[in-house]
Design a protein around this motif. Structure first.
Motif, mmCIF file in Angstrom:
data_model
loop_
_atom_site.group_PDB
_atom_site.id
_atom_site.type_symbol
_atom_site.label_atom_id
_atom_site.label_comp_id
_atom_site.label_asym_id
_atom_site.label_seq_id
_atom_site.Cartn_x
_atom_site.Cartn_y
_atom_site.Cartn_z
ATOM 1 N N GLY A 193 0.820 -1.208 0.000
ATOM 2 C CA GLY A 193 0.000 0.000 0.000
ATOM 3 C C GLY A 193 0.852 1.255 0.000
ATOM 4 N N LYS A 194 0.427 2.248 0.729
ATOM 5 C CA LYS A 194 1.101 3.546 0.763
ATOM 6 C C LYS A 194 2.129 3.586 1.901
ATOM 7 C CE LYS A 194 -2.835 6.083 -1.184
ATOM 8 N NZ LYS A 194 -2.168 6.393 -2.469
ATOM 9 N N LEU A 195 3.313 4.102 1.586
ATOM 10 C CA LEU A 195 4.396 4.270 2.558
ATOM 11 C C LEU A 195 4.748 5.741 2.609
ATOM 12 C CD1 LEU A 195 6.423 2.910 4.486
ATOM 13 C CD2 LEU A 195 7.983 2.688 2.542
ATOM 14 N N VAL A 196 4.398 6.413 3.701
ATOM 15 C CA VAL A 196 4.578 7.855 3.843
ATOM 16 C C VAL A 196 5.943 8.132 4.459
ATOM 17 C CG1 VAL A 196 3.572 9.976 4.737
ATOM 18 C CG2 VAL A 196 2.091 8.051 4.165
ATOM 19 N N ALA A 197 6.700 9.050 3.841
ATOM 20 C CA ALA A 197 8.048 9.357 4.305
ATOM 21 C C ALA A 197 8.320 10.844 4.116
ATOM 22 C CB ALA A 197 9.075 8.519 3.540
ATOM 23 N N ASP A 198 9.488 11.297 4.603
ATOM 24 C CA ASP A 198 9.864 12.690 4.426
ATOM 25 C C ASP A 198 10.691 12.855 3.148
ATOM 26 O OD1 ASP A 198 12.266 11.570 5.069
ATOM 27 O OD2 ASP A 198 12.480 12.575 7.000
ATOM 28 N N LEU A 206 14.351 4.242 -6.278
ATOM 29 C CA LEU A 206 13.686 3.663 -5.117
ATOM 30 C C LEU A 206 12.184 3.613 -5.323
ATOM 31 C CD1 LEU A 206 13.809 2.613 -2.191
ATOM 32 C CD2 LEU A 206 13.660 4.982 -1.425
ATOM 33 N N PHE A 207 11.603 4.677 -5.883
ATOM 34 C CA PHE A 207 10.160 4.710 -6.131
ATOM 35 C C PHE A 207 9.744 3.590 -7.081
ATOM 36 C CE2 PHE A 207 6.514 6.021 -8.662
ATOM 37 C CZ PHE A 207 5.606 6.387 -7.690
ATOM 38 N N GLN A 208 10.523 3.402 -8.147
ATOM 39 C CA GLN A 208 10.190 2.364 -9.118
ATOM 40 C C GLN A 208 10.333 0.969 -8.512
ATOM 41 O OE1 GLN A 208 12.763 3.213 -12.424
ATOM 42 N NE2 GLN A 208 11.545 4.966 -13.137
ATOM 43 N N ARG A 209 11.397 0.770 -7.719
ATOM 44 C CA ARG A 209 11.623 -0.547 -7.124
ATOM 45 C C ARG A 209 10.507 -0.902 -6.146
ATOM 46 N NH1 ARG A 209 15.966 0.590 -4.868
ATOM 47 N NH2 ARG A 209 17.351 0.170 -6.614
ATOM 48 N N LEU A 210 10.085 0.050 -5.333
ATOM 49 C CA LEU A 210 9.014 -0.206 -4.372
ATOM 50 C C LEU A 210 7.669 -0.365 -5.071
ATOM 51 C CD1 LEU A 210 9.937 2.281 -1.498
ATOM 52 C CD2 LEU A 210 10.346 -0.176 -1.587
ATOM 53 N N PHE A 211 7.450 0.385 -6.158
ATOM 54 C CA PHE A 211 6.180 0.301 -6.871
ATOM 55 C C PHE A 211 5.982 -1.087 -7.469
ATOM 56 C CE2 PHE A 211 3.192 1.100 -10.341
ATOM 57 C CZ PHE A 211 2.233 1.849 -9.682
ATOM 58 N N VAL A 212 7.076 -1.698 -7.923
ATOM 59 C CA VAL A 212 6.988 -3.059 -8.447
ATOM 60 C C VAL A 212 6.573 -4.036 -7.355
ATOM 61 C CG1 VAL A 212 8.330 -4.951 -9.462
ATOM 62 C CG2 VAL A 212 8.622 -2.617 -10.310
ATOM 63 N N GLN A 216 3.628 2.114 -2.710
ATOM 64 C CA GLN A 216 3.674 3.468 -3.267
ATOM 65 C C GLN A 216 4.211 4.411 -2.201
ATOM 66 O OE1 GLN A 216 -0.094 5.135 -4.380
ATOM 67 N NE2 GLN A 216 0.781 7.127 -4.931
ATOM 68 N N ILE A 217 5.399 4.932 -2.417
ATOM 69 C CA ILE A 217 5.997 5.832 -1.445
ATOM 70 C C ILE A 217 5.472 7.246 -1.676
ATOM 71 C CG2 ILE A 217 8.061 6.247 -2.877
ATOM 72 C CD1 ILE A 217 9.634 6.343 -0.198
ATOM 73 N N VAL A 218 5.054 7.914 -0.620
ATOM 74 C CA VAL A 218 4.453 9.247 -0.680
ATOM 75 C C VAL A 218 5.339 10.203 0.104
ATOM 76 C CG1 VAL A 218 2.410 10.629 -0.199
ATOM 77 C CG2 VAL A 218 2.155 8.215 -0.815
ATOM 78 N N THR A 219 5.856 11.219 -0.568
ATOM 79 C CA THR A 219 6.722 12.209 0.075
ATOM 80 C C THR A 219 6.363 13.606 -0.410
ATOM 81 O OG1 THR A 219 8.411 12.086 -1.662
ATOM 82 C CG2 THR A 219 8.621 10.555 0.180
ATOM 83 N N LYS A 220 6.811 14.591 0.329
ATOM 84 C CA LYS A 220 6.719 15.968 -0.140
ATOM 85 C C LYS A 220 7.810 16.227 -1.166
ATOM 86 C CE LYS A 220 4.651 18.034 3.986
ATOM 87 N NZ LYS A 220 4.806 19.063 5.050
#
Length: 301
Positions: A193-198, A206-212, A216-220
């Motif tokens: 699911g969603k992984l919220v980070a700073d 990293l975003f592509q590797r986790l999305f596979v 889904q990493i969510v950052t500002k």
């Protein structure tokens, strides 16, 4: 402080796990031909030592020696079969590092709900003025930089859900990048699911590797980055990222995870593990109220 019922429940869980651990160790450990045993067995079991360490980090005491002598030996003596001296207890602490780590991983950690928060916090082992004369963690601890400036020690990487329950943890030297633990499958094995980070976790690869892997990493966005569209639910989750910041605050100010007078690496590991185990047993944890509406949108209250 844990109630008597919680203490009994915790001891039963630890005792059952330690019995299973001893059976597995005896089954898969090579046996020596020596018949004579040069080390006598302890009168305190592994479960009792684990319980004392967890109670210490839950008690609010800053000094383990004072807690053991003033609290355990006087007021909690009825909970243990036979109390040993403090020096002997310090010697026995290093024997529970492996079973305590496995006990946390297999029993105390929470479950992922599809919304997770990740962050790291520094664990200083000495003041910056004493880095050059520090010997205990020489060659192990490293210099690192966080939002509070430079430090010498380690980093504690945590993942928690919206209920404040820890999902996983990792300890690294202070110079390791915050994104590095997310590259290990074991660290994000049960995360989805969603992984919220700073902002420190921003990275295209990293975003592509986790999305596979279904994450889904969510950052500002950083100031020098172009704007991008973001859903309302993701914006709300970013505003609630203080959950894991509060977890780090409780680990440091309540459970005493950061201590600068360790005399060995084994005792440092046991101290950190005892802190994490104590936090997992906290009756109240920082959390946010998450509800899914009928139109599948996320609502935070």
């Amino acid at each position: 402080m844990l109630t008597d019922d919680k203490v009994t429940e915790l001891f039963c869980m630890a005792n059952n796990f330690c019995k299973f651990f001893d059976i597995m160790m005896e089954k898969y450990t090579l046996k020596s031909d020596r018949k004579r045993n040069y080390h006598r067995e302890s009168t305190l079991s592994k479960a009792e030592i684990m319980l004392i360490m967890i109670l210490f980090h839950d008690s609010g005491y800053c000094c383990l020696k004072h807690f053991y002598l003033k609290k355990v030996c006087k007021h909690l003596q009825h909970l243990f079969s036979k109390i040993v001296s403090y020096n002997r207890f310090v010697e026995l602490k290093k024997e529970i590092s492996v079973p305590l780590a496995l006990f946390i991983k297999k029993v105390l950690l929470g479950k992922c709900t599809g919304i997770s928060f990740v962050d790291s916090t520094p664990l200083r082992v000495c003041r910056n003025q004493r880095i050059h004369i520090h010997k205990v963690f020489k060659g192990i601890a490293q210099r690192g930089k966080c939002s509070m400036g430079w430090f010498f020690g380690f980093k504690l990487h945590l993942i928690c859900n919206e209920k404040g329950e820890l999902l996983n943890f990792m300890i690294t030297p202070g110079d390791v990048d915050d994104r590095k633990p997310l590259e290990y499958k074991t660290f994000i094995k049960f995360i989805y699911g969603k992984l919220v980070a700073d902002k420190e976790y921003i990275g295209k690869n990293l975003f592509q590797r986790l999305f596979v892997d279904g994450i889904q990493i969510v950052t500002k966005l950083k100031n020098n980055m172009k704007g991008a569209l973001m859903s309302v639910s993701d914006r709300l989750l970013l505003r609630k990222r203080d959950v894991i910041e509060t977890v780090n605050d409780e680990l440091k100010n309540i459970a005493q995870v950061e201590y600068s007078r360790h005399r060995s690496f084994d005792k440092f590991i046991v101290n950190v593990l005892g802190t994490i185990a104590a936090y997992c047993m906290f009756p109240k944890k920082p959390c946010i109220n998450v509800q899914h509406t009928l139109d599948t949108q996320l609502a935070l209250f």
